[in-house]
Design a protein around this motif. Structure first.
Motif, short mmCIF file in Angstrom:
data_model
loop_
_atom_site.label_atom_id
_atom_site.label_comp_id
_atom_site.label_asym_id
_atom_site.label_seq_id
_atom_site.Cartn_x
_atom_site.Cartn_y
_atom_site.Cartn_z
N TYR A 1 0.83 -1.25 0.02
CA TYR A 1 -0.19 -0.05 0.11
C TYR A 1 0.98 1.31 0.03
O TYR A 1 0.64 2.27 -0.65
CB TYR A 1 -0.94 -0.01 1.13
CG TYR A 1 -1.68 1.06 1.56
CD1 TYR A 1 -2.77 1.70 0.56
CD2 TYR A 1 -1.35 2.01 2.80
CE1 TYR A 1 -3.31 3.12 0.84
CE2 TYR A 1 -2.04 3.24 2.62
CZ TYR A 1 -3.06 3.69 1.72
OH TYR A 1 -3.70 4.78 2.09
N ARG A 2 1.85 1.13 0.81
CA ARG A 2 2.78 2.38 0.76
C ARG A 2 3.38 2.67 -0.23
O ARG A 2 3.54 3.66 -0.91
CB ARG A 2 3.75 2.28 2.03
CG ARG A 2 3.31 2.32 3.24
CD ARG A 2 2.88 3.45 3.85
NE ARG A 2 2.51 3.20 5.00
CZ ARG A 2 1.60 4.36 5.91
NH1 ARG A 2 1.21 5.33 5.31
NH2 ARG A 2 1.11 3.80 7.02
N ARG A 3 4.02 1.50 -1.10
CA ARG A 3 4.63 1.53 -2.34
C ARG A 3 3.68 2.09 -3.36
O ARG A 3 4.11 2.93 -4.12
CB ARG A 3 5.24 0.26 -2.69
CG ARG A 3 6.67 -0.14 -2.10
CD ARG A 3 6.98 -1.23 -3.00
NE ARG A 3 6.19 -2.68 -3.12
CZ ARG A 3 5.86 -3.43 -2.20
NH1 ARG A 3 6.70 -3.59 -1.11
NH2 ARG A 3 5.22 -4.41 -2.65
N SER A 4 2.30 1.73 -3.27
CA SER A 4 1.57 2.22 -4.28
C SER A 4 1.23 3.68 -4.14
O SER A 4 0.89 4.42 -5.27
CB SER A 4 0.12 1.31 -4.29
OG SER A 4 -0.68 1.60 -3.23
N GLY B 1 3.38 5.86 -3.58
CA GLY B 1 4.48 6.57 -4.16
C GLY B 1 4.24 6.54 -5.49
O GLY B 1 4.95 7.28 -6.29
N ASN B 2 3.48 5.86 -6.35
CA ASN B 2 3.28 5.80 -7.75
C ASN B 2 2.29 6.91 -8.08
O ASN B 2 2.35 7.14 -9.18
CB ASN B 2 2.99 4.44 -8.23
CG ASN B 2 4.03 3.43 -7.86
OD1 ASN B 2 5.12 3.62 -8.00
ND2 ASN B 2 3.45 2.13 -7.82
N ILE B 3 1.65 7.48 -7.35
CA ILE B 3 0.61 8.54 -7.63
C ILE B 3 1.41 9.79 -7.90
O ILE B 3 2.16 10.19 -7.21
CB ILE B 3 -0.37 8.80 -6.34
CG1 ILE B 3 -1.07 7.33 -6.12
CG2 ILE B 3 -1.29 9.99 -6.79
CD1 ILE B 3 -2.08 7.47 -5.07
N PRO B 4 1.21 10.40 -9.18
CA PRO B 4 1.91 11.75 -9.66
C PRO B 4 1.19 12.64 -8.78
O PRO B 4 0.28 12.77 -8.42
CB PRO B 4 1.66 11.76 -11.32
CG PRO B 4 0.39 10.87 -11.21
CD PRO B 4 0.32 9.89 -10.20
N GLU B 5 2.18 13.76 -8.61
CA GLU B 5 1.73 14.95 -8.13
C GLU B 5 0.43 15.53 -8.71
O GLU B 5 0.78 15.67 -10.00
CB GLU B 5 2.90 16.10 -7.89
CG GLU B 5 3.85 15.77 -6.81
CD GLU B 5 3.35 15.81 -5.38
OE1 GLU B 5 2.18 16.81 -5.25
OE2 GLU B 5 3.43 15.12 -4.40
#
Length: 99
Positions: free
Chosen positions: A52-55, A57-61
């Motif tokens: 969940y934490r890794r996913s 990080g994949n969300i763009p700003e």
């Protein structure tokens, strides 16, 4: 004949009311302690949390959006603020009588 209808109607109403009352009794027992988790369950929860934490990080700003940006242009002249002309002072009744 009418007595039988009244008895059947009363039984139907009672049946409907008791059915909804019985539906409120659920299997949940409040106050019971949870079963202890096995080491496999604990490690699975940890791995799920890491994924969940890794996913996240994949969300763009996200960029700031302006829904009216296509309608409103940035180079539009700003409206000049005009001051209304000063009104002449009203003459008092005494000043008007002296003239």
């Amino acid at each position: 004949m009418q007595a039988v209808g009244k008895v059947l109607g009363a039984m139907a109403v009672i049946g409907l009311l008791t059915g909804s009352a019985l539906a409120q009794q659920g299997p949940a027992k409040y106050g019971e302690e949870d079963k202890p988790k096995t080491p496999a369950q604990i490690s699975a929860e940890r791995e799920a949390e890491r994924a969940y934490r890794r996913s996240l990080g994949n969300i763009p700003e996200q960029q700031k959006t302006d829904p009216w940006g296509t309608v409103r242009s940035d180079s539009a002249p700003k409206a000049a603020t005009k001051t209304p002309p000063a009104k002449p002072k009203a003459k008092s009744a005494e000043g008007a009588a002296k003239q």
